[in-house]
Design an enzyme around this catalytic site. Structure first.
Site, mmCIF file in Angstrom:
data_model
loop_
_atom_site.group_PDB
_atom_site.id
_atom_site.type_symbol
_atom_site.label_atom_id
_atom_site.label_comp_id
_atom_site.label_asym_id
_atom_site.label_seq_id
_atom_site.Cartn_x
_atom_site.Cartn_y
_atom_site.Cartn_z
ATOM 1 N N LYS A 50 -20.284 9.639 18.041
ATOM 2 C CA LYS A 50 -20.069 8.993 16.735
ATOM 3 C C LYS A 50 -21.068 7.848 16.505
ATOM 4 O O LYS A 50 -21.747 7.791 15.478
ATOM 5 C CB LYS A 50 -18.625 8.480 16.654
ATOM 6 C CG LYS A 50 -18.327 7.664 15.443
ATOM 7 C CD LYS A 50 -18.431 8.472 14.148
ATOM 8 C CE LYS A 50 -18.487 7.541 12.946
ATOM 9 N NZ LYS A 50 -18.478 8.235 11.682
ATOM 10 N N LYS A 86 0.838 -1.198 0.000
ATOM 11 C CA LYS A 86 0.000 0.000 0.000
ATOM 12 C C LYS A 86 0.876 1.252 0.000
ATOM 13 O O LYS A 86 0.621 2.212 -0.725
ATOM 14 C CB LYS A 86 -0.849 0.002 1.283
ATOM 15 C CG LYS A 86 -2.325 0.101 1.025
ATOM 16 C CD LYS A 86 -3.043 -0.020 2.336
ATOM 17 C CE LYS A 86 -4.475 0.391 2.197
ATOM 18 N NZ LYS A 86 -5.178 0.335 3.469
ATOM 19 N N THR A 101 -13.860 4.611 14.275
ATOM 20 C CA THR A 101 -15.114 4.532 15.032
ATOM 21 C C THR A 101 -14.964 3.433 16.073
ATOM 22 O O THR A 101 -14.764 2.272 15.731
ATOM 23 C CB THR A 101 -16.275 4.193 14.079
ATOM 24 O OG1 THR A 101 -16.322 5.221 13.097
ATOM 25 C CG2 THR A 101 -17.598 4.115 14.815
ATOM 26 N N LYS A 108 -22.218 -2.033 10.277
ATOM 27 C CA LYS A 108 -21.239 -2.442 11.303
ATOM 28 C C LYS A 108 -21.420 -1.612 12.585
ATOM 29 O O LYS A 108 -21.408 -2.148 13.691
ATOM 30 C CB LYS A 108 -19.847 -2.227 10.709
ATOM 31 C CG LYS A 108 -18.702 -2.125 11.682
ATOM 32 C CD LYS A 108 -17.373 -1.988 10.966
ATOM 33 C CE LYS A 108 -16.924 -0.568 10.727
ATOM 34 N NZ LYS A 108 -16.374 0.207 11.771
ATOM 35 N N GLU A 128 -18.339 8.598 2.254
ATOM 36 C CA GLU A 128 -17.619 8.201 1.052
ATOM 37 C C GLU A 128 -18.225 8.941 -0.137
ATOM 38 O O GLU A 128 -19.431 9.151 -0.199
ATOM 39 C CB GLU A 128 -17.745 6.691 0.846
ATOM 40 C CG GLU A 128 -16.976 5.934 1.888
ATOM 41 C CD GLU A 128 -16.922 4.436 1.605
ATOM 42 O OE1 GLU A 128 -17.145 4.031 0.459
ATOM 43 O OE2 GLU A 128 -16.635 3.703 2.561
ATOM 44 N N LYS A 166 -23.701 3.026 -2.662
ATOM 45 C CA LYS A 166 -24.406 4.288 -2.909
ATOM 46 C C LYS A 166 -23.723 4.952 -4.097
ATOM 47 O O LYS A 166 -22.661 4.468 -4.557
ATOM 48 C CB LYS A 166 -24.357 5.195 -1.683
ATOM 49 C CG LYS A 166 -22.960 5.668 -1.332
ATOM 50 C CD LYS A 166 -23.021 6.742 -0.261
ATOM 51 C CE LYS A 166 -21.640 7.324 -0.016
ATOM 52 N NZ LYS A 166 -21.642 8.411 0.930
ATOM 53 N N LEU A 220 -33.813 11.328 4.169
ATOM 54 C CA LEU A 220 -35.195 10.844 4.161
ATOM 55 C C LEU A 220 -35.524 10.236 2.803
ATOM 56 O O LEU A 220 -36.668 10.260 2.378
ATOM 57 C CB LEU A 220 -36.166 11.999 4.447
ATOM 58 C CG LEU A 220 -36.452 12.359 5.899
ATOM 59 C CD1 LEU A 220 -37.540 13.424 5.977
ATOM 60 C CD2 LEU A 220 -36.886 11.137 6.717
ATOM 61 N N CYS A 269 -20.039 1.338 7.095
ATOM 62 C CA CYS A 269 -20.223 2.019 8.390
ATOM 63 C C CYS A 269 -21.545 1.685 9.080
ATOM 64 O O CYS A 269 -21.549 1.115 10.169
ATOM 65 C CB CYS A 269 -20.105 3.518 8.192
ATOM 66 S SG CYS A 269 -18.532 3.965 7.471
#
Ligand code: UGA
Length: 471
Positions: free
Chosen positions: A223, A35, A120, A282, A154, A339, A269, A279
């Site tokens: 959070k 990485k 988180t 989890k 994201e 998304k 909404l 996120c």
């Protein structure tokens, strides 16, 4: 300020690039040499607007990459821990990566350090980090542990970081709070926004952002509570959408009516096929687990999760309603990412739905503007990967819209109509107006709105629209 960030995942990489852009000297530490090599060579591992520009701007200057945590800590006033906290089988957050970083830090403490939780994590993690650092022989007054939760999404991560609604700092001593205040000063004093080369301001952003100082435990709870509330808002509107389907009401009108109450607000909404991503699913499980461990049964969260799963089942039922039997049916699928605006397919409701439909015997041709490659790693050759929306629709018994990409909301409807075997669109993201779709000759299913076909068109609308098509 000299800052170390441990973990070059989504949050760590974006935070590192943004801190560098705010004028800090940042070392991004990771133990994955591949990485690091890729980052040093100029590769950008995630699809995120403005991130390539920021990395180009600061790589090798105010942003460096290293696998040497000790040297990085020695050179820094603050160490942000942004390593992964994946779920265990019981749904708790696995904090072993956080702990292994905390174990190394004491041997590198050469002056006062602030150790900041950026991942988180459940409430009490800061207490544990403190205990581990003390256990490994760091003097108690040589460090503090702070919590600085991140609220970036994201797809808009860079602008969310640089133009946040608020910055939350959980710090139990003034010494520690003052270092975090100094780190965020370019945002909170507005100086970053005066710069000619600042990343452009998104609509709606109010600057400068407020900095909210709380206790570390409160910040940790903020959070989890924030993500749980947003997920609850989505499940709530999905439940209302189901009610709308039962009584023939229109959820879009209901959303307008409730979202314009300033106490509720219109955002988050949008009904659909349920939330996904790395996120919400989890974090909800982790929040549920930590609540139980602390002696509180947070059953509301169970219901939020249940509604979310049910939303996918309801969608499959809609596909049955539209096509009757599914074995051997060919479906065009638009969207595989969890998304729009991202190539991330983790816990993507779109991928989960594709898997269910494959089990039902469907043949699927899918297109996603960014996630085809990632999806291939999971779905392999079980589906066809189309080069664009029209290729996905070609010869399909129906077209399914599963991700809210902007480009899916502005398709050439006549071309789409020609491509499909039958003009049936089942939209899990409510991207089109049912009246328009019916006028263009589609049978259009969406979420929380009545099914639209040319027969359901109100007389005037139908006549007008047909005239418009003829002309
Ligand atoms: C979410 C939060 O929005 C961020 O504030 C938080 O920092 C982040 O998690 C995190 O904890 O790291 P993200 O997972 O990137 O961000 O995505 P969202 O934009 O929140 O969307 C989550 C899911 O909810 C997506 O599947 C999306 O399609 C769905 N969604 C969102 C809806 O179904 N309806 C909506 O109205 C909004």
């Amino acid at each position: 300020m000299h800052i170390t960030i441990v973990g070059s995942g989504y949050v760590g990489l974006v935070a590192g690039a943004c801190f560098a852009d705010m004028g800090h000297q940042v070392i991004l530490v990771d133990n994955d040499q591949q990485k690091l090599d890729a980052l040093n060579k100029g590769q950008v591992p995630i699809h995120e607007k403005f991130l390539p520009e920021l990395l180009d701007r600061h790589r090798g200057r105010s942003l460096t990459f290293s696998d040497d945590l000790r040297s990085a800590v020695q050179a820094s006033a603050a160490v942000f821990i942004a390593v992964g906290t994946p779920p265990t089988e019981q749904g708790e957050a696995d904090l072993s990566y956080v702990e292994s970083v905390a174990r190394i830090i004491p041997s590198a403490i050469n002056s006062y350090k602030v150790v900041v939780e950026k991942s988180t994590v459940p409430v009490y993690t800061s207490d544990w980090i403190r205990k581990i650092i003390l256990r490994n022989a760091a003097p108690p007054d040589s460090f503090d542990v702070a919590s600085n939760p991140e609220f970036l999404r994201e797809g808009t991560a860079v602008t969310d970081f640089l133009y946040p609604d608020r910055i939350v700092v959980g710090a139990d001593t003034e010494r520690c709070a003052s270092i975090l205040r100094a780190i965020y000063a370019p945002l909170t004093d507005g100086s970053y926004y005066q710069r000619q080369d600042a990343i452009p301001r998104p609509d709606r952003a109010q600057t400068p952002p407020p900095l909210i100082i709380t206790s570390t435990k409160s910040a940790e709870l903020i959070k989890h509570a924030c993500n749980a509330f947003l997920a609850m808002k989505i499940s709530f509107i999905n439940a209302v959408a189901s009610m709308c389907e039962s009584v023939g009401a229109n959820v879009q009108q209901v959303c307008q009516g409730i979202g314009s109450d300033s106490r509720i607000g219109p955002r988050f909404l949008n009904p659909g096929i349920g939330y996904g991503g790395s996120c919400f699913p989890k974090d909800l499980m982790a929040f549920r687990a930590v609540a139980r461990e602390c002696g509180y049964e947070f059953r509301l969260l169970d219901e939020v999760m249940r509604i979310n799963e049910d939303q996918r089942r309801r969608f499959v039922r809609k596909v049955h309603d539209a096509l009757w039997t599914l074995r051997g049916k060919r479906l065009g699928v638009l969207g595989l990412a969890f998304k729009g605006g991202t190539d991330d397919i983790r816990e993507s409701p779109a991928v989960l739905l594709v898997q269910t439909l494959l089990q039902e015997g469907c043949k699927i041709a899918a297109y996603d503007p960014a996630a085809n490659e990632r999806a291939r790693e999971v779905l392999n050759a079980s589906i066809e990967y189309a080069a664009d929306a029209y290729e996905a629709a070609s010869g399909a018994d129906a077209l399914l819209i599963l991700t809210e990409w902007e480009e899916f909301a502005s398709l050439d409807l006549d071309r789409l109509h020609q491509q499909l075997k039958y003009p049936i669109v089942i939209d899990g993201r409510n991207l089109y107006d049912p009246g328009t779709m019916a006028a263009r000759g589609f049978t259009y299913y969406s979420v929380g709105r009545p099914v639209a076909t040319s027969e359901t068109l109100p007389l005037q609308e139908g006549a007008g629209a047909k005239k418009a098509i003829r002309s």
